[in-house]
Design a protein around this motif. Structure first.
Motif, mmCIF file in Angstrom:
data_model
loop_
_atom_site.group_PDB
_atom_site.id
_atom_site.type_symbol
_atom_site.label_atom_id
_atom_site.label_comp_id
_atom_site.label_asym_id
_atom_site.label_seq_id
_atom_site.Cartn_x
_atom_site.Cartn_y
_atom_site.Cartn_z
ATOM 1 N N GLY A 134 0.769 -1.271 0.086
ATOM 2 C CA GLY A 134 -0.012 0.005 -0.118
ATOM 3 C C GLY A 134 0.840 1.259 0.055
ATOM 4 O O GLY A 134 0.374 2.219 -0.111
ATOM 5 N N ARG A 171 -8.258 0.182 1.018
ATOM 6 C CA ARG A 171 -7.151 0.808 0.606
ATOM 7 C C ARG A 171 -6.133 0.235 -0.096
ATOM 8 O O ARG A 171 -5.264 0.841 -1.220
ATOM 9 N N TYR A 201 -7.150 -0.451 -3.908
ATOM 10 C CA TYR A 201 -7.030 0.750 -4.556
ATOM 11 C C TYR A 201 -5.674 0.927 -4.755
ATOM 12 O O TYR A 201 -5.320 1.362 -5.859
ATOM 13 N N SER A 202 -4.672 0.683 -3.807
ATOM 14 C CA SER A 202 -3.255 1.120 -3.953
ATOM 15 C C SER A 202 -2.738 0.086 -5.174
ATOM 16 O O SER A 202 -1.797 0.636 -5.966
ATOM 17 N N GLN A 203 -3.455 -1.079 -5.413
ATOM 18 C CA GLN A 203 -2.720 -2.055 -6.331
ATOM 19 C C GLN A 203 -3.428 -1.746 -7.773
ATOM 20 O O GLN A 203 -3.006 -2.118 -8.650
ATOM 21 N N LEU A 246 -6.041 8.695 2.063
ATOM 22 C CA LEU A 246 -6.732 8.175 1.002
ATOM 23 C C LEU A 246 -8.142 7.766 1.622
ATOM 24 O O LEU A 246 -8.394 7.056 2.646
#
Length: 492
Positions: free
Chosen positions: A133, A310, A313-315, A334
């Motif tokens: 992340g 989170r 979404y980071s990936q 975030l």
């Protein structure tokens, strides 16, 4: 061969804090408790070596519940312990473990399994934090200085937070066996109390936070630019968190009063001693019978859901389906702004719904409804699990009363008979109390509190402090009258 026989060689050899042999004097318990708390505050100020800046707190507003400190060696806080407890409670509630906690061998297996799960959760939480992340970015300057890759520095950061996770596990065990209260509870109280003190006494010149006292000092001395106080804007200024914070003060005091009152509301079952004529007592079934500790499990489950969002979404970035989650940067964090993860995110302040309700009333109402349903139903369910797995159920309580030599007047001296009497009260009170605590937590979040602590954190702090006061009173009573240890179920 059962799983217990297979896992026993590993689980029974897990490192553990030895139990005290005999009675631990009250002063020594206070010494152990105070020493661990000092160590806790010290470790929350030990910053991670190799970290670039402070990073981004993956748990956001859940930090007050999960304790620890962002960017410190206690980055994970009590999160792994609580998550492991959730898994064990679910497995125990489904009767998949087959463990009898009254059996010393099964009790050792249970404790070993809990430690093993905590270690697993440290890895499952720490690895995404560091490697996926980007919440704890490694310093490229340090990597260049040592002539290694950033991956090596990231491994060093992970090793530090893993050590911190193990330390807080054993610190909790030390307090549970040698101190007063629960380590998990005390760590939450420590973090929330620190935020409350900062919310009351914080001075912008010293702490970069405008506390309640400074806000009113500025208002009364004319240092703050205020609208006409007898206008709607002036009223909003006095009530709002950016001004006089009167609503936050009112909510804080109200929650404090409600929890203290709810702790005193109880059904008292009369008891008499089977052998000593005239010796009588009462067994209290409190309205918040399971305490507010199950709320930690509910909020931790929500925190893990948001953490998963989170990480995804980071990936996936912009490739993440909108129905699953839409994210935006807000104050360096975030934050979900749409999708399922948005609706599952709790509202933590009046600003979270007052402003938004003017533009999208339906979305806010859905979020409030989801959070309220999650907290009320989740609070009731986890309260039932907590009572059954912590030895507070009708069966375990009846045996405890029987072993203390007491009985319910007018009924046969039999654990089964006492169990049936207790079943009239304990299950119903447990469900009602768990649902009530969930409702209070949501209401406190929506109204706001001093220091911007979460409603659940404030509830936990007041309730844990109240119970700690009761436990200290019991310890002092047992010090003065050693025979009372048998009544309270303590061994010499």
């Amino acid at each position: 061969m059962s799983w217990k026989e297979t896992a026993a060689p590993v689980l029974t050899r897990m490192p553990t804090v030895a139990r005290p042999e005999g009675h631990v004097p009250f002063k020594r318990k206070l010494t152990w408790t105070g020493g661990v708390l000092v160590l806790y505050f010290f470790l929350t100020n030990v910053l991670l070596f190799g970290l670039q800046g402070q990073g981004s707190d993956a748990f956001g507003q859940f930090r007050t519940i999960l304790a620890g400190g962002q960017g410190s060696i206690l980055q994970l806080g009590i999160g792994p312990i609580v998550t492991a407890s959730i898994v064990l409670q679910l497995l125990g509630g489904a009767d998949l473990l087959g463990l009898d906690t009254n059996d010393p061998r099964d009790q050792a297996l249970y404790q070993g399994l809990q430690k093993l799960l905590v270690v697993v959760m440290i890895f499952l939480t720490g690895i995404p934090l560091v490697f996926l992340g980007g919440f704890l970015p490694a310093s490229p300057q340090l990597a260049q200085q040592f002539g290694v890759s950033q991956f090596v520095i990231s491994c060093l950061i992970f090793a530090q937070i893993a050590v911190g996770g193990i330390l807080i596990l054993f610190m909790d065990e030390v307090i549970s066996k040698w101190g007063v209260g629960s380590g998990v509870g005390l760590f939450i109280v420590a973090g929330v109390s620190q935020a409350l003190v900062g919310g009351f006494f914080g001075w912008s010149g010293l702490t970069n936070r405008t506390g309640f006292l400074e806000a009113w000092y500025n208002i009364l001395t004319g240092s703050a630019t205020t609208p006409p106080l007898f206008s709607m804007e002036g009223l909003q200024f006095l009530i709002g968190s950016g001004g006089g914070q009167l609503l936050a003060l009112f909510t804080t005091l109200l929650i404090f009063g409600i929890v203290v009152y709810a702790e005193s509301v109880r059904v008292e079952i009369p008891l008499s001693h089977a052998k000593v004529r005239g010796a009588r007592g009462r067994f209290p079934v409190k309205l918040i019978y399971a305490s507010v500790l199950p709320m930690i499990l509910v909020r931790a489950l929500q925190a893990n859901i948001q953490f998963l969002g989170r990480i995804l979404y980071s990936q996936m970035g912009e490739g993440m389906p909108n129905w699953l989650g839409v994210y935006a940067q807000s104050n360096g964090q975030l934050t979900p702004t749409g999708g399922l993860f948005y609706y599952f995110a709790p509202i933590y302040s009046p600003q979270g719904w007052v402003n938004a309700i003017q533009t999208n009333t339906v979305d806010i109402l859905i979020r409030i409804s989801v959070d309220l349903t999650f907290m009320v139903i989740g609070g009731a369910i986890f309260a039932v699990f907590w009572v059954e797995t912590s030895g507070m159920g009708p069966d375990a309580t009846a045996k405890q009363i029987q072993n203390s030599g007491m009985q319910i007047p007018g009924f046969r001296k039999s654990p089964k008979v006492m169990e049936k009497v207790l079943e009239r009260y304990i299950p119903q009170v447990t469900v009602i109390g768990g649902a009530l605590v969930g409702l209070l937590a949501v209401a406190a979040n929506m109204l706001g509190t001093i220091g911007a602590v979460s409603g659940t954190g404030l509830l936990l702090t007041v309730s844990i402090t109240y119970k700690l006061y009761e436990e200290i009173a019991e310890e002092q009573l047992m010090e003065m009258h050693p025979m009372m240890r048998q009544v309270f179920g303590s061994a010499d």
